[in-house]
Design an enzyme around this catalytic site. Structure first.
Site, mmCIF file in Angstrom:
data_model
loop_
_atom_site.group_PDB
_atom_site.id
_atom_site.type_symbol
_atom_site.label_atom_id
_atom_site.label_comp_id
_atom_site.label_asym_id
_atom_site.label_seq_id
_atom_site.Cartn_x
_atom_site.Cartn_y
_atom_site.Cartn_z
ATOM 1 N N TYR A 1 54.674 56.008 -54.691
ATOM 2 C CA TYR A 1 53.769 54.856 -54.775
ATOM 3 C C TYR A 1 52.359 55.302 -55.140
ATOM 4 C CZ TYR A 1 51.296 50.625 -53.203
ATOM 5 O OH TYR A 1 50.518 49.506 -53.131
ATOM 6 N N SER B 1 45.560 51.051 -54.721
ATOM 7 C CA SER B 1 45.768 51.201 -53.287
ATOM 8 C C SER B 1 44.909 52.351 -52.769
ATOM 9 C CB SER B 1 47.234 51.485 -52.973
ATOM 10 O OG SER B 1 47.398 51.832 -51.606
#
Length: 243
Positions: free
Chosen positions: A151, A138
């Site tokens: 995350y 990401s």
């Protein structure tokens, strides 16, 4: 590439679904990995089959080595081998570090980091010469948005693992790369965000829009195909130019 086989985890929705259908359009037989929603996985298989391509669904918790081994076994038993593994499965747990429920942290780490290790371990053992392993990271690793600490930490681990694995596979003729999308219009990303928040995020890239699952799938297809064979040990930021 009509005799090539791809396994896509997280293939029942979002980016994973777009990747599965895109690889099928390139001629791959596709194993659609999913965690819990059998109906969505079946709809992906039906979409691919209706286009005249081969696909099956396989259920597995990506952090469970027994389930993942069975998923890879099914792929080999059905299609004779594996050429590409795309690990797109992942979850998000959002909260400032001070407020993060450690039980949520444990789930995020288990799925995103341990899950990548477990899937990649099987991929290393199974992918044939000339193949590719592609992990989904990401752009949040670099963007460092507040509340994304858990995350981002797991995705930073995914990137480190990807680069190390590319070097461990010296001599195997298997590429290993990570694709790191920016804000992308998936149900998972849009959940809990109001129109103002979505508009603000969409305005950040110079291209002034959110990414789409199709945008990401195109990059994955490049890495999975013959044109991407000289790209190895890289993290590709697919985010429209967000700095």
């Amino acid at each position: 590439m009509n005799d090539r086989v791809a396994l896509v985890t997280g293939g029942s929705r979002g980016i994973g679904r777009a990747v599965a259908t895109r690889l099928a359009s390139d001629g791959f037989s596709v194993v659609v990995g999913y965690a819990g929603n059998a109906d969505k996985a079946a709809s992906v298989v039906a979409e691919i089959s209706s286009a005249g391509r081969n696909a099956i669904a396989a259920r597995a918790d990506v952090a469970d080595e027994t389930a993942v081994t069975a998923m890879f076994d099914l792929a080999e038993q059905t299609y004779g081998g594996l050429d590409v593994v795309v690990h797109a499965a992942g979850i998000v747990g959002l909260a400032p570090l001070a407020d993060m429920d450690l039980a949520v942290l444990d789930r995020v780490v288990r799925t995103n980091l341990r899950g990548t290790f477990v899937v990649d371990q099987q991929a290393v053992r199974r992918v044939r010469r000339g193949g590719a392993i592609i992990n989904l990271s990401s752009s949040i690793v670099g963007l460092a948005f507040p509340a994304y600490g858990a995350y981002a930490a797991t995705k930073g681990g995914v990137e480190a693992l990807t680069l190390i694995l590319a070097r461990e596979l010296r001599g195997r003729d298997v590429t290993v790369n990570a694709v790191a999308p920016g804000p992308t219009a998936t149900d998972l990303f849009l959940k809990g965000k109001d129109e103002e928040a979505v508009a603000r995020l969409a305005a950040q890239p110079p291209l002034e829009r959110l990414g789409t699952p199709h945008d990401v799938a195109e990059v994955v297809a490049f890495l999975a195909g013959p044109a991407g064979r000289w790209v190895n040990g890289q993290v590709l930021r697919v985010n429209g130019g967000i700095v």
